[in-house]
Design a protein around this motif. Sequence first.
Motif, PDB file in Angstrom:
ATOM      1  N   GLY A  41      69.533 -40.096  63.253  1.00 19.12           N
ATOM      2  CA  GLY A  41      70.689 -40.760  63.840  1.00 19.12           C
ATOM      3  C   GLY A  41      71.697 -41.204  62.811  1.00 19.12           C
ATOM      4  O   GLY A  41      72.915 -41.165  63.043  1.00 19.12           O
ATOM      5  N   LEU A  42      71.206 -41.627  61.640  1.00 16.43           N
ATOM      6  CA  LEU A  42      72.115 -42.063  60.574  1.00 16.43           C
ATOM      7  C   LEU A  42      72.911 -40.870  60.037  1.00 16.43           C
ATOM      8  O   LEU A  42      74.125 -40.975  59.814  1.00 16.43           O
ATOM      9  N   LYS A  43      72.241 -39.744  59.848  1.00 21.35           N
ATOM     10  CA  LYS A  43      72.953 -38.535  59.396  1.00 21.35           C
ATOM     11  C   LYS A  43      74.046 -38.167  60.395  1.00 21.35           C
ATOM     12  O   LYS A  43      75.189 -37.873  60.020  1.00 21.35           O
ATOM     13  N   SER A  44      73.699 -38.191  61.661  1.00 21.41           N
ATOM     14  CA  SER A  44      74.647 -37.814  62.694  1.00 21.41           C
ATOM     15  C   SER A  44      75.815 -38.787  62.762  1.00 21.41           C
ATOM     16  O   SER A  44      76.981 -38.375  62.861  1.00 21.41           O
ATOM     17  N   ALA A  45      75.510 -40.091  62.682  1.00 20.97           N
ATOM     18  CA  ALA A  45      76.559 -41.111  62.776  1.00 20.97           C
ATOM     19  C   ALA A  45      77.525 -41.009  61.605  1.00 20.97           C
ATOM     20  O   ALA A  45      78.751 -41.076  61.784  1.00 20.97           O
ATOM     21  N   LEU A  46      76.990 -40.853  60.404  1.00 27.43           N
ATOM     22  CA  LEU A  46      77.851 -40.778  59.223  1.00 27.43           C
ATOM     23  C   LEU A  46      78.712 -39.516  59.248  1.00 27.43           C
ATOM     24  O   LEU A  46      79.885 -39.537  58.856  1.00 27.43           O
ATOM     25  N   LEU A  49      81.448 -40.211  61.884  1.00 32.02           N
ATOM     26  CA  LEU A  49      82.439 -41.183  61.398  1.00 32.02           C
ATOM     27  C   LEU A  49      83.323 -40.569  60.313  1.00 32.02           C
ATOM     28  O   LEU A  49      84.523 -40.832  60.247  1.00 32.02           O
ATOM     29  N   ALA A  50      82.720 -39.737  59.453  1.00 28.44           N
ATOM     30  CA  ALA A  50      83.483 -39.119  58.364  1.00 28.44           C
ATOM     31  C   ALA A  50      84.579 -38.192  58.893  1.00 28.44           C
ATOM     32  O   ALA A  50      85.613 -37.988  58.240  1.00 28.44           O
ATOM     33  N   ALA A  51      84.379 -37.636  60.082  1.00 28.14           N
ATOM     34  CA  ALA A  51      85.351 -36.706  60.647  1.00 28.14           C
ATOM     35  C   ALA A  51      86.508 -37.418  61.352  1.00 28.14           C
ATOM     36  O   ALA A  51      87.488 -36.768  61.734  1.00 28.14           O
ATOM     37  N   GLN A  52      86.389 -38.736  61.519  1.00 30.07           N
ATOM     38  CA  GLN A  52      87.438 -39.474  62.221  1.00 30.07           C
ATOM     39  C   GLN A  52      88.577 -39.832  61.263  1.00 30.07           C
ATOM     40  O   GLN A  52      88.328 -40.257  60.134  1.00 30.07           O
ATOM     41  N   PRO A  53      89.825 -39.691  61.697  1.00 24.78           N
ATOM     42  CA  PRO A  53      90.963 -39.987  60.808  1.00 24.78           C
ATOM     43  C   PRO A  53      91.047 -41.445  60.394  1.00 24.78           C
ATOM     44  O   PRO A  53      91.665 -41.766  59.382  1.00 24.78           O
TER      45      PRO A  53
END
Length: 398
Positions: A41-46, A49-53
């Motif tokens: 879940g942490l991998k997915s969340a990060l 989030l990284a893809a958000q402007p």
Amino acid sequence: MQTSTRANASNANSDLQNNRPCAPVDFTRSIPPASLDIAEGLKSALTSLAAQPTVGTLLDGSIAGGTIEDRLTGARLLSRRVGEAIDPNRIIVTNGTQSALHLLFRNCTRSDCPVLTEAFTYGVLKGIASHTKIRLQGLALDDEGLDPAAVSEALEQSPVQIKLLYCNPTIHNPTTATMSLERRKELVALARKHSIRIVEDDVLGLLHPEAPPPIAALAPDLTWYIMGLTKCLAHGMRIAYLLAPSVDDAQGLLERERRYSSWFPAPLHAAIACQWIDDGTAERATSAIRREMDERHELARSVLRQHCFRGSQGSMHIWLNLPRPWSNLDFQQAAEKQGVLVRTADKFAVHESISTPAIRLSLSSPPDRQSLVSGLTRLASLLDDGMPARPIAGQDAS
């Protein structure tokens, strides 16, 4: 993959019989066992989030009480326990349960008014009370936790108007007691009669959906309800949701505390918590923790079957009674010599004069089931053998 109960116990006994060196086993920390769901879940969340402007804004600074997104997510999560929709404007997001308690002790009582609580209670509560210059008054416990008769007596006899009662009704820390619905209603009736507020710490509530509804569901207008994520998700997830009795109560507390940012939720943590709650990671991780704790209770019942302890299925700790002539200190020291760390009852006592020969064993903190069984086996051997005789003064103890 975890090994079976019988294999774990056999391995632990073999190590003892062969006098192999045993690694220390720590039963003092109430932390959830590691979950693969959290790692994924942490991998997915990060990644998300990284893809958000707007990702850079997650380090811009904290917001008192959290963003509207944080509060909306908290309201959805807490509604699972409370049983109805929650106005997000009643939610205050903090960087953990301890910060929420600091806020309440600073703002909802006075230094001349004791806060009522259980005689044995959350171990950090004494430190929080000391920091905020608040006195705790410990009250009697029974098999369901806080005794309403003791609460009534304290309220009737107090020379000042008591304002707060702190309690931990579901899987009480440290005794594992859970209040019945009837007991919760009794406390609500007393709180209404004496015009006090209840601070309900429901840190393990999500792990125990079978428990009665929270006091906050029975009396939302007089309850400050706290749910932290460090037990039901991950120990490093320093986020807690504080549900106020009303929107006015929440806004009033926020206005008084906006200048002190130490309790503000870290935006990155809050954003991860939001994603986990929304995408199901939180629910999967909580379910995995509960399954693991169910298995660990089976192991504890097997190893300690000859000894007296209490614990609810799935809870993170058990409450182990020490037989005579063991004292808390003697048993703690003997356990340390065997490479086992335990937390004794006096660490949870509100007053030094209150004592009972017992220890809280956090079944969740050993890193795996084999370590758990090894530590429990060493403790069972101590209990089986009894306390060693003390040497007579002047006598050679060799």
